[in-house]
Design an enzyme around this catalytic site. Sequence first.
Site: not given
Ligand code: NAD
Length: 252
Positions: A65, A15-16, A157, A91, A13, A190, A161
């Site tokens: 995934l 890419t963003r 979720y 991630n 993940g 975030i 986690k």
């Molecule tokens: P996002 O949705 O912006 O990015 C998620 C990334 O995971 C993307 O690149 C997406 O392509 C990839 N992904 C998701 N499902 C997928 C799949 N089935 N197959 C392949 N790739 C997949 O999310 P984010 O906020 O950047 O989150 C990244 C990590 O951080 C996650 O594990 C999330 O649970 C964790 N997180 C995020 C926050 C927040 O506030 N944003 C807080 C705590 C934890």
Amino acid sequence: MSQLEGKTILVTGGTRGIGLGIAEKMAALGANLILTGRDQAAAEAAAAELASATGVKAAGLGAPLTDEGAVNGLVDRAASIFGGIDVLVNNAGIDCDGPAIDHALEDWRRVLHVNLEVPFRLAQQAARHFLSREKGGVIINVSSVAGFKAIKEASSYVASKHGLVGLTKVLALEWGQQNIRVCGIAPGLIKTDMTEYIWGNEAAAAYVNNRIPIGRIGLPGEIGAMAAFLATDDAAFIHGETVVIDGGTTTD
Ligand code: NAD
């Protein structure tokens, strides 16, 4: 010499959002990156942009995934690109909100699969790869504050986690003496696509900001900086720990 020069890091993940923030901070320390995403073209585009912005080598790997074929052998496929992997960052993750009483089994399974089963399987693949190279390695699992506290209407979720925090500890116990370090990061709120429904809404954003002691939402690079540090030898004694980075959210 930069601290991660000569290292290759696989970020799922990447890419963003937080994954890209991690990749950027690691690239700034000289690492080469392999970014996975759901889609090959998007992964390649993100990698090309990262490479041109930072000067490191970067490659994109399409790996949905939820697809068994994409998960099987993923670490070996990634390792063949630049000749090995030194660090795996688990991630990629998803959420699915709703009252527990109505939470569909299909949604529960999808969240547990992407957020917990896939990180476990990739960690196994990475550990086998590290052992075969006899060079050791690092695994960093991205959990969440939801790995330590409950959040209403986020049962799958929160369970996934919490599971990842526990898994990080078990793998640290089992693999520490084989030169494989395992640790985690637990971000608070975030600013990414995943949380746009919160920060993109003025009323909700004010509500949330009041609940974050530091008074604002976090940025992907603020998680990336910790991930990059954890990947370096300066973090060599940090093992089994999931580091909370949340602007003080879990302090009360
Ligand atoms: P996002 O949705 O912006 O990015 C998620 C990334 O995971 C993307 O690149 C997406 O392509 C990839 N992904 C998701 N499902 C997928 C799949 N089935 N197959 C392949 N790739 C997949 O999310 P984010 O906020 O950047 O989150 C990244 C990590 O951080 C996650 O594990 C999330 O649970 C964790 N997180 C995020 C926050 C927040 O506030 N944003 C807080 C705590 C934890």
